[in-house]
Design a protein around this motif. Structure first.
Motif, mmCIF file in Angstrom:
data_model
loop_
_atom_site.group_PDB
_atom_site.id
_atom_site.type_symbol
_atom_site.label_atom_id
_atom_site.label_comp_id
_atom_site.label_asym_id
_atom_site.label_seq_id
_atom_site.Cartn_x
_atom_site.Cartn_y
_atom_site.Cartn_z
ATOM 1 N N VAL A 132 0.836 -1.199 0.000
ATOM 2 C CA VAL A 132 0.000 0.000 0.000
ATOM 3 C C VAL A 132 0.870 1.248 0.000
ATOM 4 O O VAL A 132 1.773 1.388 0.831
ATOM 5 C CB VAL A 132 -0.919 0.019 1.238
ATOM 6 N N TYR A 133 0.595 2.142 -0.936
ATOM 7 C CA TYR A 133 1.267 3.435 -1.034
ATOM 8 C C TYR A 133 0.213 4.513 -0.781
ATOM 9 O O TYR A 133 -0.530 4.892 -1.688
ATOM 10 C CB TYR A 133 1.923 3.606 -2.398
ATOM 11 N N SER A 134 0.138 4.979 0.454
ATOM 12 C CA SER A 134 -0.903 5.922 0.845
ATOM 13 C C SER A 134 -0.613 7.309 0.285
ATOM 14 O O SER A 134 0.524 7.774 0.304
ATOM 15 C CB SER A 134 -0.994 6.000 2.372
ATOM 16 N N HIS A 147 -3.063 16.158 -0.301
ATOM 17 C CA HIS A 147 -3.401 16.141 -1.731
ATOM 18 C C HIS A 147 -4.102 14.833 -2.085
ATOM 19 O O HIS A 147 -3.824 14.212 -3.111
ATOM 20 C CB HIS A 147 -2.139 16.309 -2.589
ATOM 21 N N HIS A 148 -5.015 14.425 -1.224
ATOM 22 C CA HIS A 148 -5.647 13.120 -1.357
ATOM 23 C C HIS A 148 -6.897 13.222 -2.226
ATOM 24 O O HIS A 148 -7.838 13.933 -1.890
ATOM 25 C CB HIS A 148 -6.009 12.594 0.026
ATOM 26 N N LEU A 180 1.555 7.140 -8.987
ATOM 27 C CA LEU A 180 0.163 7.431 -8.650
ATOM 28 C C LEU A 180 0.052 8.076 -7.275
ATOM 29 O O LEU A 180 -0.739 9.004 -7.071
ATOM 30 C CB LEU A 180 -0.655 6.136 -8.704
ATOM 31 N N GLN A 181 0.856 7.597 -6.344
ATOM 32 C CA GLN A 181 0.876 8.180 -5.006
ATOM 33 C C GLN A 181 1.183 9.678 -5.079
ATOM 34 O O GLN A 181 0.584 10.487 -4.368
ATOM 35 C CB GLN A 181 1.911 7.455 -4.151
ATOM 36 N N GLY A 182 2.102 10.036 -5.962
ATOM 37 C CA GLY A 182 2.468 11.433 -6.125
ATOM 38 C C GLY A 182 1.359 12.287 -6.715
ATOM 39 O O GLY A 182 1.395 13.517 -6.609
ATOM 40 N N ALA A 199 -2.326 3.918 -3.913
ATOM 41 C CA ALA A 199 -1.994 2.843 -4.859
ATOM 42 C C ALA A 199 -1.686 1.558 -4.111
ATOM 43 O O ALA A 199 -1.131 1.566 -3.004
ATOM 44 C CB ALA A 199 -0.813 3.247 -5.728
ATOM 45 N N PHE A 200 -2.017 0.446 -4.747
ATOM 46 C CA PHE A 200 -1.827 -0.880 -4.173
ATOM 47 C C PHE A 200 -1.110 -1.743 -5.210
ATOM 48 O O PHE A 200 -1.689 -2.071 -6.248
ATOM 49 C CB PHE A 200 -3.172 -1.521 -3.831
#
Length: 286
Positions: A59-61, A66-67, A96-98, A103-104
């Motif tokens: 998991v990339y939170s 900026h969610h 994608l996290q950025g 992202a998973f």
């Protein structure tokens, strides 16, 4: 939101902090029918992972500031013999996290690997792992701080074949399942495919498919045929599709860093634009 994340971390048996990368296994006791293999170690080298017996997501939170509350499950390729996990799992997940996406990166069982432990099947096990990952993310949407109606899947090459197997049918939850995760839908809300293979393509679509983004090089004829077939299947439906055929680039250019061609090297910007134009990078109201 932080309190909920901590509660979920305890449920998953993991200690996390903000922006930490955590590994969560899709079944707490191991994959059904293969529970005895859940502690078997994976094999890995610089570009591949093999011998996945306990499917998981890393998991990339997204940054809370900026969610977008959008989630994407990234499905690496590798011909169902390997997982190209760093280049087609970790790198796209970090990209994608950025963008504000949670992202998973999925590790799934490989249907063409001779691992000496289990005889896995591409559809019965690999696709089941992706289906379970979608259900897991949707069932725990509150814990992850994401919208359960903004869950996409992104497949590279063989990973795109798994996307075909889960996106167009067989995704309804079982309301009578003892496991609450199995009660929710596994239908992705949108799909992203990069140079996908042909496996899993349906003969026809019985319901409207998810919005889609497809990208490949025109000199990689297999994926071109795959996407042309999908375009024909999508034509009767009023569903938005964006497709990119670069003149050259071959196969397996990953996130573009393997190519000296500017169009191919910069292709992630096209995905960013599509996600933005589709509203997936905007933060919806809670």
């Amino acid at each position: 939101m932080f309190r909920t994340a901590i509660v979920f971390a305890l449920w998953a048996g993991l200690a996390i902090s903000a922006h930490a990368q955590t590994v969560t296994h899709l079944w707490s006791g191991g994959a059904p029918g293969f529970e005895a293999l859940k502690d078997e170690p994976e094999k890995a080298a610089d570009w591949w992972v093999r011998s996945v017996h306990n499917p998981s997501v890393t998991v990339y939170s997204a940054d809370p500031a900026h969610h977008s509350r959008t989630a994407i499950i990234v499905v690496p390729g590798g011909g169902h013999e390997n997982l190209v996990f760093n280049s087609e799992g970790v790198k796209p997940a970090k990209f994608l996290q950025g963008l504000g996406v949670t992202a998973f990166a999925l590790k799934y069982r490989l249907g063409r690997e001779d691992n000496g432990k289990a005889d896995y099947d591409i559809e019965a096990h690999g696709a089941a792992d992706l289906r379970r990952a979608i259900r897991h993310v949707r069932a725990h949407a509150t814990d992850y701080g994401i919208d359960p109606n903004r869950i996409g899947v992104m497949g590279f090459s063989a990973g795109g074949e798994l996307v075909h197997m889960v996106s167009f049918s067989g995704f309804d939850g079982d309301p009578k399942a003892a496991d609450p995760v199995e009660r929710v839908s596994a239908r992705p809300d949108f799909i992203v495919e990069i140079y996908s293979g042909p496996l899993g393509l349906p003969a026809k679509l019985d319901t409207a498919p998810p919005p889609a983004f497809w990208l490949t090089a025109y000199d990689d004829k297999g994926p071109v045929k795959t996407f042309n077939t999908l375009l024909d299947l999508y034509t009767p439906y009023d569903v938005p599709v964006e497709v990119h055929y670069f003149a050259r680039g071959g196969h397996a250019f990953n996130m573009g860093d393997r190519s000296s061609l500017k169009s191919v090297h910069d292709w992630p910007a096209r995905l960013r634009d599509w996600l933005n134009d589709s509203g997936y990078l905007n933060t919806p109201p809670h």
